[in-house]
Design a protein around this motif. Structure first.
Motif, mmCIF file in Angstrom:
data_model
loop_
_atom_site.group_PDB
_atom_site.id
_atom_site.type_symbol
_atom_site.label_atom_id
_atom_site.label_comp_id
_atom_site.label_asym_id
_atom_site.label_seq_id
_atom_site.Cartn_x
_atom_site.Cartn_y
_atom_site.Cartn_z
ATOM 1 N N ALA A 1 0.837 -1.196 0.000
ATOM 2 C CA ALA A 1 0.000 0.000 0.000
ATOM 3 C C ALA A 1 0.877 1.254 0.000
ATOM 4 C CB ALA A 1 -0.919 0.003 1.216
ATOM 5 N N ARG A 2 0.431 2.272 -0.703
ATOM 6 C CA ARG A 2 1.206 3.508 -0.838
ATOM 7 C C ARG A 2 1.364 4.189 0.517
ATOM 8 N NH1 ARG A 2 -0.351 8.595 -4.822
ATOM 9 N NH2 ARG A 2 1.480 9.887 -4.343
ATOM 10 N N ARG A 3 2.553 4.771 0.763
ATOM 11 C CA ARG A 3 2.815 5.398 2.049
ATOM 12 C C ARG A 3 3.301 6.838 1.923
ATOM 13 N NH1 ARG A 3 5.443 0.394 5.544
ATOM 14 N NH2 ARG A 3 4.348 -1.265 4.437
ATOM 15 N N LYS A 4 3.595 7.277 0.725
ATOM 16 C CA LYS A 4 4.145 8.614 0.535
ATOM 17 C C LYS A 4 3.142 9.505 -0.183
ATOM 18 C CE LYS A 4 8.043 7.376 2.348
ATOM 19 N NZ LYS A 4 8.429 7.851 3.697
ATOM 20 N N GLY A 5 3.131 10.797 0.216
ATOM 21 C CA GLY A 5 2.282 11.767 -0.441
ATOM 22 C C GLY A 5 0.808 11.516 -0.174
ATOM 23 N N GLU A 6 -0.021 12.160 -0.998
ATOM 24 C CA GLU A 6 -1.461 11.987 -0.859
ATOM 25 C C GLU A 6 -1.847 10.561 -1.237
ATOM 26 O OE1 GLU A 6 -3.560 14.144 0.380
ATOM 27 O OE2 GLU A 6 -1.943 15.607 0.692
ATOM 28 N N MET A 7 -2.643 9.940 -0.387
ATOM 29 C CA MET A 7 -3.032 8.561 -0.654
ATOM 30 C C MET A 7 -4.528 8.405 -0.437
ATOM 31 S SD MET A 7 -1.435 6.683 2.717
ATOM 32 C CE MET A 7 -2.276 5.163 2.358
ATOM 33 N N GLU A 8 -5.099 7.448 -1.145
ATOM 34 C CA GLU A 8 -6.536 7.202 -1.097
ATOM 35 C C GLU A 8 -6.813 5.990 -0.214
ATOM 36 O OE1 GLU A 8 -10.214 6.028 -4.122
ATOM 37 O OE2 GLU A 8 -8.165 6.336 -4.881
ATOM 38 N N LEU A 9 -7.770 6.171 0.709
ATOM 39 C CA LEU A 9 -8.212 5.048 1.524
ATOM 40 C C LEU A 9 -9.197 4.231 0.705
ATOM 41 C CD1 LEU A 9 -8.740 6.602 5.080
ATOM 42 C CD2 LEU A 9 -6.982 5.004 4.365
ATOM 43 N N SER A 10 -8.714 3.141 0.160
ATOM 44 C CA SER A 10 -9.555 2.349 -0.735
ATOM 45 C C SER A 10 -9.051 0.912 -0.760
ATOM 46 C CB SER A 10 -9.544 2.946 -2.142
ATOM 47 O OG SER A 10 -10.150 2.062 -3.059
ATOM 48 N N ALA A 11 -9.983 -0.006 -0.852
ATOM 49 C CA ALA A 11 -9.597 -1.409 -0.991
ATOM 50 C C ALA A 11 -8.804 -1.629 -2.266
ATOM 51 C CB ALA A 11 -10.850 -2.289 -0.967
ATOM 52 N N ASP A 12 -9.086 -0.833 -3.303
ATOM 53 C CA ASP A 12 -8.321 -0.942 -4.548
ATOM 54 C C ASP A 12 -6.855 -0.575 -4.340
ATOM 55 O OD1 ASP A 12 -10.593 -1.709 -5.815
ATOM 56 O OD2 ASP A 12 -10.997 0.213 -6.770
ATOM 57 N N GLN A 13 -6.584 0.245 -3.322
ATOM 58 C CA GLN A 13 -5.219 0.657 -3.013
ATOM 59 C C GLN A 13 -4.600 -0.202 -1.904
ATOM 60 O OE1 GLN A 13 -3.688 2.980 -4.887
ATOM 61 N NE2 GLN A 13 -5.605 3.035 -6.081
ATOM 62 N N GLY A 14 -5.268 -1.294 -1.564
ATOM 63 C CA GLY A 14 -4.713 -2.212 -0.572
ATOM 64 C C GLY A 14 -4.996 -1.842 0.862
ATOM 65 N N ILE A 15 -6.074 -1.104 1.125
ATOM 66 C CA ILE A 15 -6.456 -0.753 2.493
ATOM 67 C C ILE A 15 -7.926 -1.114 2.699
ATOM 68 C CG2 ILE A 15 -6.740 1.110 4.170
ATOM 69 C CD1 ILE A 15 -4.416 2.524 2.903
ATOM 70 N N TRP A 16 -8.173 -2.019 3.626
ATOM 71 C CA TRP A 16 -9.530 -2.446 3.959
ATOM 72 C C TRP A 16 -9.803 -1.984 5.388
ATOM 73 C CZ3 TRP A 16 -5.693 -5.273 1.715
ATOM 74 C CH2 TRP A 16 -5.907 -5.728 0.416
ATOM 75 N N ALA A 17 -10.527 -0.882 5.521
ATOM 76 C CA ALA A 17 -10.670 -0.272 6.844
ATOM 77 C C ALA A 17 -11.992 0.467 6.950
ATOM 78 C CB ALA A 17 -9.506 0.679 7.115
ATOM 79 N N VAL A 18 -12.357 0.763 8.199
ATOM 80 C CA VAL A 18 -13.552 1.553 8.495
ATOM 81 C C VAL A 18 -13.103 2.880 9.087
ATOM 82 C CG1 VAL A 18 -15.539 1.742 10.045
ATOM 83 C CG2 VAL A 18 -15.147 -0.366 8.784
ATOM 84 N N VAL A 19 -13.618 3.969 8.547
ATOM 85 C CA VAL A 19 -13.317 5.321 9.024
ATOM 86 C C VAL A 19 -14.420 5.740 9.990
ATOM 87 C CG1 VAL A 19 -12.898 7.715 8.368
ATOM 88 C CG2 VAL A 19 -12.167 5.852 6.853
ATOM 89 N N ILE A 20 -14.032 6.177 11.184
ATOM 90 C CA ILE A 20 -14.987 6.513 12.238
ATOM 91 C C ILE A 20 -14.751 7.951 12.673
ATOM 92 C CG2 ILE A 20 -15.798 5.952 14.563
ATOM 93 C CD1 ILE A 20 -14.745 3.118 14.124
#
Length: 467
Positions: free
Chosen positions: A374-393
């Motif tokens: 998953a991308r770690r530098k600069g602006e990144m998108e919270l998305s399963a397509d980008q390798g992040i499966w999470a809930v934003v609260i």
């Protein structure tokens, strides 16, 4: 102090280590040096202490320097001792470095050692003593280091043993509660069945009483009519109207043996008992799944933490800070999103961890898992397509990082979130740990290492790993 007789005649060519002149009236103190009697301290010349406890002035000076040197480790080494030459029977005073031989005065003056490097015994032994002392000090340091490591590891083991004892108590308490719940359910069902049994008996008795009363009434009429039938025709005809009315049949409406309300109750309890095997099977499968799910210790990885985050010393808690910290740049570190990964990462199995959520004013957090790439530098998108499966609260909006995102309607902000990862099944499930209400379940296909993922923003917001 008497001199050694055999030495008086043999030191005529040796030099005194104190005055550097020829030996005069030579004596041998405890250090092993041969020196002039007059070169000894006055107290020694006057016999203030036995010669076997004396050092020559040269050795006394060196000893005082060693004792006053704070860098010198107090490692005691044995005395030189007294050794005698096998060939000449004289005391050993010298050491030949070329041949590594111990020499008496006669050996020292022999032709075989004239061109060699020969020194006094105590001077020759000093480098060896120094090397021995250095090695001894190294061994002591190594031993102490190993002792410290052993102590630290033993403390870790003790912590693990304490945790195991706590887990045993938790298991005992959980199964006691479970057993009590099952016993309560069993008691409830048995009581309900007994109540229904009593209602059935009551309705049975009521039904039999009503039917028996009707049978008795009809029996009485049968007897009366049989009696009339046996009367003479003249008597029978005199009261023909009465007899005719008694002969008319009245329709008997038989009551229900079991009321419809009771039948409904019986059907309800029947449905409950029919589902018991299925309920137990589901419960057993859920329990096995729960027990096979690893609840290992998760910690936060400081090498991945954004400069906007501050980790606790035990790496179990993370909070947001407005002042970005100066941290070494690393390809592993998040720098655009205030995020941090947990460790270890997972490539198989089922795993579960719990996170306590604390939100500051206007703040929020993200809990889930992230792929290693998953991308770690600069602006990144919270998305399963980008390798992040999470809930934003957050207080304003809660959503799942599907693509596109999925809004979540929550009755309240969860105080604790349970995260369960099933790597083989490709499932990431999040639920409210307090109410057991599901938040969201992701389906994915994992092929690389995935890590616990956390993000937190705004002052006052904090996430804490529990367990």
């Amino acid at each position: 102090m008497p001199s050694t007789p055999c030495m008086q005649g043999s030191h005529h060519t040796a030099a005194c280590p104190v005055c550097r002149g020829p030996l005069r009236d030579a004596v041998t103190p405890s250090c092993g040096h041969a020196c002039c009697r007059l070169c000894l301290p006055p107290s020694a010349q006057m016999g203030a202490q036995p010669s076997k406890f004396l050092l020559c002035p040269l050795c006394q000076e060196e000893e005082e320097e060693e004792q006053t040197d704070p860098r010198q480790a107090p490692v005691p080494l044995g005395p030189l001792g007294e050794t005698y030459c096998e060939e000449h029977g004289e005391k050993i005073y010298f050491f030949c470095e070329n041949d590594a031989e111990l020499l008496c005065v006669f050996c020292r003056e022999g032709a075989s050692h004239q061109a060699h490097t020969v020194g006094f015994l105590d001077e020759a032994i000093q480098p060896y003593r120094d090397r021995l002392r250095s090695r001894l000090e190294s061994l002591i340091m190594e031993r102490d280091k190993i002792e410290d490591i052993k102590c630290q590891e033993n403390q870790k083991i003790q912590v693990l043993l304490t945790q195991m004892e706590s887990k045993k108590q938790q298991v005992e308490a959980a199964f006691e509660r479970l057993q009590q719940d099952l016993e309560n359910q069993r008691h409830f069902l048995l009581v309900r069945l007994r109540e229904l049994e009593q209602e059935i008996w009551k309705e049975r008795n009521d039904y039999i009483a009503k039917v028996s009363e009707e049978v008795d009434r009809l029996g009485a009429q049968v007897e009366e009519l049989e009696e009339k039938c046996r009367q003479p025709a003249s008597e029978l005809l005199q009261d023909v109207r009465v007899n005719q009315s008694r002969c008319e049949m009245k329709t008997f409406v038989s009551p229900d043996a079991i009321s419809s309300d009771l039948i409904k109750k019986i059907r309800d309890i029947h449905r409950i008992t029919l589902t018991l095997p299925e309920m137990m099977r589901t419960f057993s499968e859920t329990l096995v799944h729960h027990l096979e799910t690893d609840s290992g210790i998760i910690t936060l990885d400081p090498e991945t933490a954004s400069p906007s985050l501050v980790l606790s010393e035990d790496r179990k808690s993370v909070r947001y800070t407005r002042q970005r910290r100066k941290l070494p740049d690393s390809a592993l570190r998040f720098d655009g999103l205030p995020a941090v990964l947990g460790r270890p990462g997972f490539t198989s199995g089922r795993h579960r961890w719990q996170v306590e959520v604390q939100l500051g004013e206007g703040g929020g957090c993200t809990v889930g898992v992230a792929a290693e790439e998953a991308r770690r530098k600069g602006e990144m998108e919270l998305s399963a397509d980008q390798g992040i499966w999470a809930v934003v609260i957050s207080h304003h909006q809660c959503w799942a990082s599907t693509s596109p995102g999925t809004d979540l309607t929550l009755s309240s902000i969860p105080g604790r979130v349970d995260v369960t990862l099933d790597y083989e099944e490709g499932l990431v499930s999040l639920l409210d740990a307090d109410t057991q209400a599901p938040l969201f379940t992701f389906t994915a296909s994992f092929c690389t290492t995935v890590f616990p993922f956390f993000a937190v923003w705004k002052k006052g917001s904090r996430l804490t790993l529990k367990g």
